[in-house]
Design a protein around this motif. Structure first.
Motif, PDB file in Angstrom:
ATOM      1  N   MET A   1      76.468-109.323  46.370  1.00  0.00           N
ATOM      2  CA  MET A   1      75.059-109.037  46.180  1.00  0.00           C
ATOM      3  C   MET A   1      74.903-107.680  45.515  1.00  0.00           C
ATOM      4  O   MET A   1      75.617-106.740  45.840  1.00  0.00           O
ATOM      5  N   TRP A   2      73.965-107.629  44.589  1.00  0.00           N
ATOM      6  CA  TRP A   2      73.609-106.388  43.917  1.00  0.00           C
ATOM      7  C   TRP A   2      72.118-106.140  44.125  1.00  0.00           C
ATOM      8  O   TRP A   2      71.377-107.061  44.464  1.00  0.00           O
ATOM      9  N   ARG A   3      71.674-104.893  43.910  1.00  0.00           N
ATOM     10  CA  ARG A   3      70.250-104.580  44.050  1.00  0.00           C
ATOM     11  C   ARG A   3      69.846-103.454  43.110  1.00  0.00           C
ATOM     12  O   ARG A   3      70.669-102.682  42.633  1.00  0.00           O
ATOM     13  N   LEU A   4      68.540-103.394  42.900  1.00  0.00           N
ATOM     14  CA  LEU A   4      67.912-102.321  42.147  1.00  0.00           C
ATOM     15  C   LEU A   4      67.711-101.153  43.104  1.00  0.00           C
ATOM     16  O   LEU A   4      67.183-101.338  44.202  1.00  0.00           O
ATOM     17  N   THR A   5      68.121 -99.936  42.696  1.00  0.00           N
ATOM     18  CA  THR A   5      68.067 -98.793  43.613  1.00  0.00           C
ATOM     19  C   THR A   5      66.822 -97.932  43.475  1.00  0.00           C
ATOM     20  O   THR A   5      66.510 -97.168  44.374  1.00  0.00           O
ATOM     21  N   THR A   6      66.117 -98.024  42.358  1.00  0.00           N
ATOM     22  CA  THR A   6      64.896 -97.225  42.172  1.00  0.00           C
ATOM     23  C   THR A   6      63.811 -98.083  41.527  1.00  0.00           C
ATOM     24  O   THR A   6      64.100 -98.991  40.753  1.00  0.00           O
ATOM     25  N   THR A   7      62.580 -97.782  41.839  1.00  0.00           N
ATOM     26  CA  THR A   7      61.441 -98.508  41.291  1.00  0.00           C
ATOM     27  C   THR A   7      61.237 -98.122  39.828  1.00  0.00           C
ATOM     28  O   THR A   7      61.429 -96.967  39.452  1.00  0.00           O
ATOM     29  N   PHE A   8      60.871 -99.108  38.995  1.00  0.00           N
ATOM     30  CA  PHE A   8      60.532 -98.823  37.603  1.00  0.00           C
ATOM     31  C   PHE A   8      59.223 -99.517  37.251  1.00  0.00           C
ATOM     32  O   PHE A   8      58.776-100.421  37.944  1.00  0.00           O
ATOM     33  N   THR A   9      58.599 -99.083  36.172  1.00  0.00           N
ATOM     34  CA  THR A   9      57.418 -99.756  35.644  1.00  0.00           C
ATOM     35  C   THR A   9      57.762-100.319  34.271  1.00  0.00           C
ATOM     36  O   THR A   9      58.703 -99.871  33.614  1.00  0.00           O
ATOM     37  N   GLY A  10      56.988-101.308  33.862  1.00  0.00           N
ATOM     38  CA  GLY A  10      57.186-101.890  32.542  1.00  0.00           C
ATOM     39  C   GLY A  10      58.184-103.029  32.546  1.00  0.00           C
ATOM     40  O   GLY A  10      58.596-103.521  33.592  1.00  0.00           O
ATOM     41  N   ASN A  11      58.548-103.439  31.344  1.00  0.00           N
ATOM     42  CA  ASN A  11      59.472-104.550  31.155  1.00  0.00           C
ATOM     43  C   ASN A  11      60.912-104.041  31.103  1.00  0.00           C
ATOM     44  O   ASN A  11      61.161-102.954  30.596  1.00  0.00           O
ATOM     45  N   GLN A  12      61.821-104.834  31.613  1.00  0.00           N
ATOM     46  CA  GLN A  12      63.248-104.534  31.535  1.00  0.00           C
ATOM     47  C   GLN A  12      63.955-105.826  31.153  1.00  0.00           C
ATOM     48  O   GLN A  12      64.000-106.767  31.953  1.00  0.00           O
ATOM     49  N   GLN A  13      64.481-105.868  29.954  1.00  0.00           N
ATOM     50  CA  GLN A  13      65.093-107.098  29.448  1.00  0.00           C
ATOM     51  C   GLN A  13      66.409-106.777  28.746  1.00  0.00           C
ATOM     52  O   GLN A  13      66.408-106.621  27.530  1.00  0.00           O
ATOM     53  N   PRO A  14      67.498-106.645  29.484  1.00  0.00           N
ATOM     54  CA  PRO A  14      67.684-106.879  30.914  1.00  0.00           C
ATOM     55  C   PRO A  14      67.468-105.603  31.737  1.00  0.00           C
ATOM     56  O   PRO A  14      67.346-104.516  31.172  1.00  0.00           O
ATOM     57  N   ILE A  15      67.463-105.769  33.048  1.00  0.00           N
ATOM     58  CA  ILE A  15      67.513-104.616  33.945  1.00  0.00           C
ATOM     59  C   ILE A  15      68.898-104.014  33.743  1.00  0.00           C
ATOM     60  O   ILE A  15      69.909-104.658  34.018  1.00  0.00           O
ATOM     61  N   ASP A  16      68.954-102.793  33.221  1.00  0.00           N
ATOM     62  CA  ASP A  16      70.253-102.243  32.827  1.00  0.00           C
ATOM     63  C   ASP A  16      70.560-100.870  33.420  1.00  0.00           C
ATOM     64  O   ASP A  16      71.485-100.184  32.978  1.00  0.00           O
ATOM     65  N   ALA A  17      69.808-100.464  34.421  1.00  0.00           N
ATOM     66  CA  ALA A  17      70.051 -99.162  35.044  1.00  0.00           C
ATOM     67  C   ALA A  17      69.687 -99.228  36.524  1.00  0.00           C
ATOM     68  O   ALA A  17      68.937-100.097  36.956  1.00  0.00           O
ATOM     69  N   ASN A  18      70.227 -98.285  37.259  1.00  0.00           N
ATOM     70  CA  ASN A  18      69.925 -98.131  38.686  1.00  0.00           C
ATOM     71  C   ASN A  18      70.252 -99.392  39.480  1.00  0.00           C
ATOM     72  O   ASN A  18      69.456 -99.853  40.302  1.00  0.00           O
ATOM     73  N   LEU A  19      71.431 -99.937  39.249  1.00  0.00           N
ATOM     74  CA  LEU A  19      71.926-101.117  39.961  1.00  0.00           C
ATOM     75  C   LEU A  19      73.153-100.730  40.769  1.00  0.00           C
ATOM     76  O   LEU A  19      73.951 -99.892  40.337  1.00  0.00           O
ATOM     77  N   GLU A  20      73.295-101.351  41.938  1.00  0.00           N
ATOM     78  CA  GLU A  20      74.484-101.108  42.758  1.00  0.00           C
ATOM     79  C   GLU A  20      74.820-102.355  43.556  1.00  0.00           C
ATOM     80  O   GLU A  20      73.945-103.166  43.856  1.00  0.00           O
ATOM     81  N   GLU A  21      76.101-102.485  43.896  1.00  0.00           N
ATOM     82  CA  GLU A  21      76.476-103.520  44.840  1.00  0.00           C
ATOM     83  C   GLU A  21      75.930-103.089  46.200  1.00  0.00           C
ATOM     84  O   GLU A  21      75.973-101.901  46.551  1.00  0.00           O
ATOM     85  N   VAL A  22      75.384-104.022  46.949  1.00  0.00           N
ATOM     86  CA  VAL A  22      74.812-103.716  48.262  1.00  0.00           C
ATOM     87  C   VAL A  22      75.884-103.049  49.127  1.00  0.00           C
ATOM     88  O   VAL A  22      77.040-103.478  49.145  1.00  0.00           O
ATOM     89  N   ASP A  23      75.494-101.974  49.832  1.00  0.00           N
ATOM     90  CA  ASP A  23      76.455-101.233  50.647  1.00  0.00           C
ATOM     91  C   ASP A  23      75.889-100.844  52.020  1.00  0.00           C
ATOM     92  O   ASP A  23      76.367 -99.918  52.656  1.00  0.00           O
TER      93      ASP A  23
END
Length: 144
Positions: A1-23
């Motif tokens: 499992m992975w998750r987004l670590t910080t909130t962002f606004t706008g479109n992300q195509q793809p989501i390419d930052a602030n991702l981590e494996e769940v820990d």
């Protein structure tokens, strides 16, 4: 499992930052790790995979929606394989979930990415390094 670590606004195509494996929360990975580079996820082995994408979004104002998508990236060409809109009624935050079966016949050429498109780019997509508000799951089901 992975998750987004910080909130962002706008479109992300793809989501390419602030991702981590769940820990947190007793998470345990079974088998080899899924890896990510610039928002493109590489599976550790071939096979049939169950892919899940949970998105939590915040509306700015009025009637709006946020689309979350799982896309296959085969030989650098992206195609939507699953999509769901997150619709807002009276709440500020809403969640949606979409899933897909993915046949990864070659780990070098068959990859995945996760995208967000919003009707109002001031809308937020929620991330947190301790909670999986927006997350991606990968479960290998069988040989290909």
């Amino acid at each position: 499992m992975w998750r987004l670590t910080t909130t962002f606004t706008g479109n992300q195509q793809p989501i390419d930052a602030n991702l981590e494996e769940v820990d947190t929360g007793g998470y345990v990975r079974l088998g080899a790790a899924v890896t990510e580079s610039s928002g493109v996820f590489t599976l550790p082995s071939t096979g049939f995979w169950f892919i899940g994408f949970q998105g939590t979004a915040q509306k700015n104002s009025g009637t709006q929606h946020t689309d979350i998508r799982i896309e296959s990236v085969i030989s650098a060409s992206a195609d939507v394989i699953s999509k769901v809109p997150i619709g807002f009624t009276n709440q500020d935050w809403a969640s949606g979930y979409t899933s897909a079966l993915f046949d990864c016949s070659n780990t070098s050429t068959h990859k995945l990415q996760f995208c967000v498109a919003q009707s109002n780019t001031a809308n937020g997509v929620r991330g947190d390094s301790d909670e999986s508000y927006t997350s991606m799951s990968f479960t290998r089901l069988a040989d290909t």
